[in-house]
Design a protein around this motif. Sequence first.
Motif, mmCIF file in Angstrom:
data_model
loop_
_atom_site.group_PDB
_atom_site.id
_atom_site.type_symbol
_atom_site.label_atom_id
_atom_site.label_comp_id
_atom_site.label_asym_id
_atom_site.label_seq_id
_atom_site.Cartn_x
_atom_site.Cartn_y
_atom_site.Cartn_z
ATOM 1 N N THR A 57 1.399 1.584 15.465
ATOM 2 C CA THR A 57 2.934 2.109 15.920
ATOM 3 C C THR A 57 3.742 2.216 14.628
ATOM 4 O O THR A 57 4.944 2.103 14.887
ATOM 5 C CB THR A 57 3.258 1.014 16.796
ATOM 6 O OG1 THR A 57 3.108 -0.206 16.344
ATOM 7 C CG2 THR A 57 2.443 0.904 18.006
ATOM 8 N N THR A 58 3.233 1.807 13.501
ATOM 9 C CA THR A 58 4.200 1.653 11.989
ATOM 10 C C THR A 58 4.297 3.181 11.709
ATOM 11 O O THR A 58 3.687 4.055 11.949
ATOM 12 C CB THR A 58 3.338 0.867 10.901
ATOM 13 O OG1 THR A 58 2.303 1.692 10.625
ATOM 14 C CG2 THR A 58 3.016 -0.419 11.355
ATOM 15 N N SER A 59 5.747 3.341 10.983
ATOM 16 C CA SER A 59 5.850 4.712 10.424
ATOM 17 C C SER A 59 4.710 5.168 9.431
ATOM 18 O O SER A 59 4.917 6.295 9.230
ATOM 19 C CB SER A 59 7.281 4.644 10.282
ATOM 20 O OG SER A 59 7.465 3.687 8.827
ATOM 21 N N SER A 60 4.084 4.168 8.791
ATOM 22 C CA SER A 60 3.480 4.581 7.659
ATOM 23 C C SER A 60 1.944 4.895 8.289
ATOM 24 O O SER A 60 1.382 5.881 7.469
ATOM 25 C CB SER A 60 2.978 3.204 6.939
ATOM 26 O OG SER A 60 4.209 3.213 6.015
ATOM 27 N N TRP A 61 1.417 4.645 9.459
ATOM 28 C CA TRP A 61 0.165 4.870 10.082
ATOM 29 C C TRP A 61 -0.036 6.729 10.076
ATOM 30 O O TRP A 61 -1.053 7.030 9.373
ATOM 31 C CB TRP A 61 0.046 4.349 11.277
ATOM 32 C CG TRP A 61 -1.346 5.059 12.072
ATOM 33 C CD1 TRP A 61 -1.019 5.593 13.155
ATOM 34 C CD2 TRP A 61 -2.630 5.025 11.486
ATOM 35 N NE1 TRP A 61 -2.640 6.030 13.335
ATOM 36 C CE2 TRP A 61 -3.392 5.770 12.317
ATOM 37 C CE3 TRP A 61 -3.291 4.542 10.158
ATOM 38 C CZ2 TRP A 61 -4.840 5.824 12.404
ATOM 39 C CZ3 TRP A 61 -4.408 4.658 9.938
ATOM 40 C CH2 TRP A 61 -5.093 5.634 11.136
ATOM 41 N N PRO A 62 0.742 7.387 10.715
ATOM 42 C CA PRO A 62 0.557 8.627 10.447
ATOM 43 C C PRO A 62 0.213 9.496 9.235
ATOM 44 O O PRO A 62 -0.723 10.179 8.955
ATOM 45 C CB PRO A 62 1.812 9.650 11.275
ATOM 46 C CG PRO A 62 2.469 8.580 12.030
ATOM 47 C CD PRO A 62 2.089 6.965 11.292
ATOM 48 N N HIS A 63 0.711 8.971 8.123
ATOM 49 C CA HIS A 63 0.702 9.359 7.033
ATOM 50 C C HIS A 63 -0.565 8.755 6.242
ATOM 51 O O HIS A 63 -1.278 9.632 5.494
ATOM 52 C CB HIS A 63 1.956 8.987 5.896
ATOM 53 C CG HIS A 63 3.168 9.212 6.517
ATOM 54 N ND1 HIS A 63 3.742 10.633 5.972
ATOM 55 C CD2 HIS A 63 4.076 8.832 7.162
ATOM 56 C CE1 HIS A 63 5.043 10.691 6.709
ATOM 57 N NE2 HIS A 63 5.035 9.642 7.403
ATOM 58 N N ILE A 64 -0.825 7.605 6.608
ATOM 59 C CA ILE A 64 -2.021 6.990 5.945
ATOM 60 C C ILE A 64 -3.240 7.756 6.599
ATOM 61 O O ILE A 64 -4.355 7.938 6.158
ATOM 62 C CB ILE A 64 -1.998 5.452 6.073
ATOM 63 C CG1 ILE A 64 -1.144 4.764 5.460
ATOM 64 C CG2 ILE A 64 -3.661 4.848 5.813
ATOM 65 C CD1 ILE A 64 -1.206 4.818 3.879
ATOM 66 N N VAL A 111 0.935 -1.202 0.049
ATOM 67 C CA VAL A 111 -0.138 0.133 -0.066
ATOM 68 C C VAL A 111 0.936 1.216 -0.120
ATOM 69 O O VAL A 111 1.871 1.294 0.892
ATOM 70 C CB VAL A 111 -0.927 -0.119 1.397
ATOM 71 C CG1 VAL A 111 -1.902 1.172 1.230
ATOM 72 C CG2 VAL A 111 -1.850 -1.290 1.300
ATOM 73 N N THR A 112 0.790 2.074 -1.175
ATOM 74 C CA THR A 112 1.241 3.317 -0.942
ATOM 75 C C THR A 112 0.673 4.537 -1.111
ATOM 76 O O THR A 112 -0.503 4.645 -1.448
ATOM 77 C CB THR A 112 2.066 3.473 -2.305
ATOM 78 O OG1 THR A 112 1.268 3.344 -3.388
ATOM 79 C CG2 THR A 112 3.324 2.437 -2.399
ATOM 80 N N ALA A 113 0.971 5.749 -0.469
ATOM 81 C CA ALA A 113 0.389 6.810 -0.257
ATOM 82 C C ALA A 113 1.283 8.164 -0.025
ATOM 83 O O ALA A 113 2.418 7.997 0.189
ATOM 84 C CB ALA A 113 -0.716 6.839 0.787
ATOM 85 N N GLY A 166 5.970 13.478 1.261
ATOM 86 C CA GLY A 166 6.757 12.029 0.563
ATOM 87 C C GLY A 166 6.036 10.989 0.598
ATOM 88 O O GLY A 166 5.250 10.877 1.408
ATOM 89 N N PRO A 167 6.419 10.101 -0.147
ATOM 90 C CA PRO A 167 5.755 8.742 -0.251
ATOM 91 C C PRO A 167 6.116 7.778 0.658
ATOM 92 O O PRO A 167 7.031 8.024 1.412
ATOM 93 C CB PRO A 167 6.295 8.262 -1.881
ATOM 94 C CG PRO A 167 7.691 8.766 -1.801
ATOM 95 C CD PRO A 167 7.545 10.228 -1.228
ATOM 96 N N VAL A 168 5.020 7.136 1.197
ATOM 97 C CA VAL A 168 5.152 6.051 2.224
ATOM 98 C C VAL A 168 4.440 4.712 1.427
ATOM 99 O O VAL A 168 3.852 5.043 0.692
ATOM 100 C CB VAL A 168 4.470 6.328 3.707
ATOM 101 C CG1 VAL A 168 4.998 7.472 3.984
ATOM 102 C CG2 VAL A 168 3.002 6.707 3.434
ATOM 103 N N GLY A 169 4.855 3.677 2.261
ATOM 104 C CA GLY A 169 4.360 2.410 1.667
ATOM 105 C C GLY A 169 4.710 1.378 2.641
ATOM 106 O O GLY A 169 5.665 1.346 3.496
#
Length: 170
Positions: free
Chosen positions: A68-75, A35-37, A42-45
Amino acid sequence: MTVTVPPYPATAATGIAPDRFKQAFRRYPAGVVVVTADAGHGPVGFTATSLASLSLDPPLVSFGIGTTTSSWPHIERADTAVVNFLGAEQRSLATTFATSGIDRFAAPTGWRRLPQGEPVLDGVAGWLRLEIEQTVPAGDHRIVIARVVDSWLDEGRSPLLFHNGTYHTL
């Protein structure tokens, strides 16, 4: 015919131990996606095996993400996302997006932006462009529910699967 059901363990009323939970799901094969966003920073996935189709009309999917993942705040801040279906030969890409503390979009990862701006991975077996409709709290995760608004599929590709702690193909 009489079927004997073994009694439930004493912990069933409150839940099972995390290791037992993982053990049960290791036996259940699942397709692998990334999953990317990009919510403007900047891009996260991240690699996921929780993708599910929810509704045909409207076309809805869901996926889970740990809080707790690094992607969660971006998603959490994103309005859109892309589900990238991985092909059988893309184990290294799955591993890259499952690894913490690295720039997942750095070389050798190939990617580009869709016309609407979302990051999409090069060479995938297909993708779905999503508009995120809601997130639902679920323990230490969130269930993201999104409407599929566009897609592309590379017909004839075999999918990458995850089963018993390793990647497999059909």
